[in-house]
Write an enzyme that holds these catalytic residues in place. Structure first.
Site, PDB file in Angstrom:
ATOM      1  N   THR A  44       0.836  -1.196   0.000  1.00 38.68           N
ATOM      2  CA  THR A  44       0.000   0.000   0.000  1.00 38.68           C
ATOM      3  C   THR A  44       0.873   1.249   0.000  1.00 38.68           C
ATOM      4  OG1 THR A  44      -1.642  -1.185   1.335  1.00 38.68           O
ATOM      5  CG2 THR A  44      -1.805   1.219   1.299  1.00 38.68           C
ATOM      6  N   GLY A 183      -9.882  12.146   9.402  1.00 38.81           N
ATOM      7  CA  GLY A 183      -8.657  11.497   9.861  1.00 38.81           C
ATOM      8  C   GLY A 183      -7.495  11.895   8.964  1.00 38.81           C
ATOM      9  N   VAL A 184      -6.464  11.065   8.996  1.00 42.01           N
ATOM     10  CA  VAL A 184      -5.227  11.410   8.294  1.00 42.01           C
ATOM     11  C   VAL A 184      -5.434  11.495   6.779  1.00 42.01           C
ATOM     12  CG1 VAL A 184      -2.789  10.890   8.210  1.00 42.01           C
ATOM     13  CG2 VAL A 184      -4.146  10.011  10.060  1.00 42.01           C
ATOM     14  N   ARG A 274      -9.127   1.989   7.882  1.00 39.82           N
ATOM     15  CA  ARG A 274      -8.703   0.834   7.095  1.00 39.82           C
ATOM     16  C   ARG A 274      -8.865  -0.439   7.915  1.00 39.82           C
ATOM     17  NH1 ARG A 274      -6.000   1.803   2.500  1.00 39.82           N
ATOM     18  NH2 ARG A 274      -4.661  -0.010   2.709  1.00 39.82           N
ATOM     19  N   HIS A 450      20.883  27.123  15.705  1.00 42.17           N
ATOM     20  CA  HIS A 450      20.112  28.332  15.454  1.00 42.17           C
ATOM     21  C   HIS A 450      20.408  28.853  14.058  1.00 42.17           C
ATOM     22  CE1 HIS A 450      18.122  32.144  16.190  1.00 42.17           C
ATOM     23  NE2 HIS A 450      19.178  32.739  15.669  1.00 42.17           N
TER      24      HIS A 450
END
Ligand code: FAD
Ligand code: NAI
Length: 471
Positions: A44, A183-184, A274, A450
């Site tokens: 996937t 969701g994601v 899923r 930095h």
């Protein structure tokens, strides 16, 4: 190999769990094969998940920056024109390069690819197409697929009601896209098409998006997405979608009950979660049952109840994430080889690749308080806004914050959450720190370069001690 078997190890599925397990097993000297039914390796993640979605997110981010004035602000005047065919071509190219790369790695490590879907005959025998393959140890890494929504038929070829696979391949930008599930997937792919010009409405059953994430993060994320133009309908469920020609009509109802309403769209994305892939695997033949959620249960070493059969990745409990599957792939191979493969499931980062990114590792504030018996005084939280970070400010990226959650008594870090443009990269330091048992003071007294966004992590840790500099 053991003379009784064709292979020492057979892995079923070549996603990030399975292909990593197969390569690791081969590296450890085991004769290894991997069964995969897709045309290409990578599962996937590489074919229709992580990689193509990031290809579309990356490209659409540039388009959005050119379109929404962010580049203009930096002194770059451009009038962008979308070439969606090229955007799709570079996505396919990324997928092709990476899936081909796994094929190369299989050859290099002498992993045999058995092309086809595997079905168990017994605990040491599977059928892959017409071929029968035997192995001393078998790893199930069959992954997951889209959870269907009752009453809603997905047809990716028509481009009207689609799942994530269909939403990656839309041939033109929808006018209006309704995303079912905040969701994601809904937020990542909703962002892609919003940036490319679609009006996007996200319907979420719960009263906040991104369940499972820290409460502050969920609220802030929704504010940011709303500002970007995504509309939210929270506490709302979709009860049906009907399609006429190129138009979908959705029926929506308040989750708590009440009057239904309808909404039209030319594209609907179903992204409500899923589910593990176990159908057709022939688990019956080996007497292995799945739990209520359809997952295969294992012990800490990824052993199932059946001797010689192991399972990892999206088809076992835990977050459905590629890096979790990969780490389990390494661990299971090491365990099969007689080593000690371990995955620390308490420290698995999760990242949403929107703009800005959203990332977290460990406990949420809510979980940390619950773990301390509901006593808020036993948890210390330090927060630092990206607005106070020189690099973010200079780059015109003021949104978001970093939040460090520590146990009050020991100062041990329990969780870290961030919304920041490179939050997915920043969270690695938090995961490493937690893996080493870091206190918030350890992070606060570690020198950070930095100007970097990561200084916000240091300052959030300083805030746990009550003394950040730049706010
Ligand atoms: P999979 O990758 O699902 O692979 C399983 C493979 O097994 C498949 O190729 C399948 O064809 C094969 N298979 C199944 N049954 C058989 C059988 N009987 N015989 C032979 N082969 C079989 N995760 C992240 O961490 N980061 C991301 O950015 C991210 N983005 C995503 C975006 C989308 C749109 C989607 C859908 C998912 C995303 N994920 C992401 C989740 C990630 O893809 C999965 O967690 C990960 O792929 C799981 O790996 P796996 O190896 O367990 O299973
Ligand atoms: P998800 O579980 O992340 O989100 C599904 C959402 O749908 C939830 O908010 C849920 O409350 C809601 N929902 C459920 N039923 C509903 C209904 N009937 N109506 C309205 N809302 C409803 O699932 P998603 O987004 O489909 O993704 C699946 C999995 O894929 C994720 O859990 C994640 O593990 C993985 N993934 C990871 C990515 C990443 O790491 N960046 C990117 C994409 C996917």
């Amino acid at each position: 190999a053991d003379h009784n078997y064709d292979y020492d190890v057979l892995v079923i599925g070549a996603g990030p769990g399975g292909y990593v397990a197969a390569i690791r097993a081969a590296q450890l000297g085991l004769k290894t094969a991997c069964a995969e039914g897709r045309e290409t390796l990578g599962g996937t993640c590489l074919n229709v998940g992580c990689i193509p979605s990031k290809a579309m997110l990356h490209a659409s981010e540039y388009f959005d920056a050119a379109k929404n004035g962010a580049m203009k602000e930096l002194g770059i005047d451009v009038e962008p024109k979308l070439n969606l065919d090229q955007m799709h071509a570079q996505r396919r190219d990324a997928v092709k390069g990476l899936t081909g790369g796994i094929e190369f790695l299989f050859k290099k490590n002498k992993v045999d690819w058995k092309k086809g879907y595997a079905t168990f005959q017994d605990a040491h025998t599977v059928k892959v197409g017409d071929e029968t393959v035997t192995a001393k140890d078998i790893v199930i890494a069959t992954g997951s697929s889209v959870t269907p929504l009752p009453g809603v038929e997905i047809d990716n070829d028509k481009h009207v009601v689609v799942d994530s696979t269909g939403a990656l391949e839309l041939p033109k930008v929808p006018k209006k896209m309704v995303v079912i599930g905040g969701g994601v997937i809904g937020l990542e792919l909703g962002s892609v098409w919003r940036r490319l010009g679609a009006e996007v409405v996200c319907v979420e059953f719960l009263d906040e998006i991104l369940p499972g994430m820290d409460g502050d993060i969920r609220k802030e994320a929704r504010k940011i997405f709303k500002k970007q133009g995504i509309e939210f309908k929270l506490g709302t469920k979709v009860t049906g979608v009907s399609v006429k020609g190129k138009t979908a009509t959705l029926t929506l109802e308040p989750a708590a009950g009440g009057d239904a309403e309808t909404m039209e769209a030319d594209c609907v994305l179903v992204s409500i979660g899923r589910k593990p892939n176990t159908d057709g695997l022939g688990l019956d033949a080996i007497g292995l049952e799945t739990n209520k959620r359809g997952q295969i249960e294992t012990d800490h070493d990824f052993r199932t109840k059946v001797d010689g059969v192991w399972a990892i990745g999206d088809c076992v409990p835990g977050p459905m994430l590629a890096h979790k599957a990969e780490d389990e792939g390494i661990a299971v191979a090491e365990n099969i080889a007689g080593q000690t493969g371990i995955v620390n499931h308490d420290v698995i980062p999760s990242v949403v690749y929107t703009w800005p990114e959203i990332a977290g590792v460990g406990l949420t504030t809510e979980q940390a308080i619950e773990k301390m018996g509901g006593d808020k005084s036993k948890v210390k939280v330090g927060k630092f806004p990206m607005l106070g970070n020189s690099r973010a400010k200079t780059n015109h990226e003021p949104d978001g914050f970093v939040k460090v959650i520590a146990e009050a008594e020991s100062d041990r870090v329990l969780g870290v959450w961030a919304i920041a443009v490179p939050a997915g990269t920043m969270i690695a330091e938090a995961a490493l720190g937690m893996e080493f048992g870091a206190t918030s003071e350890d992070i606060a007294y570690t020198c950070h370069a930095h100007p970097t966004h990561s200084e916000a992590m240091k300052e959030a840790a300083m805030a746990v001690q009550g003394k950040p500099i730049h706010v």
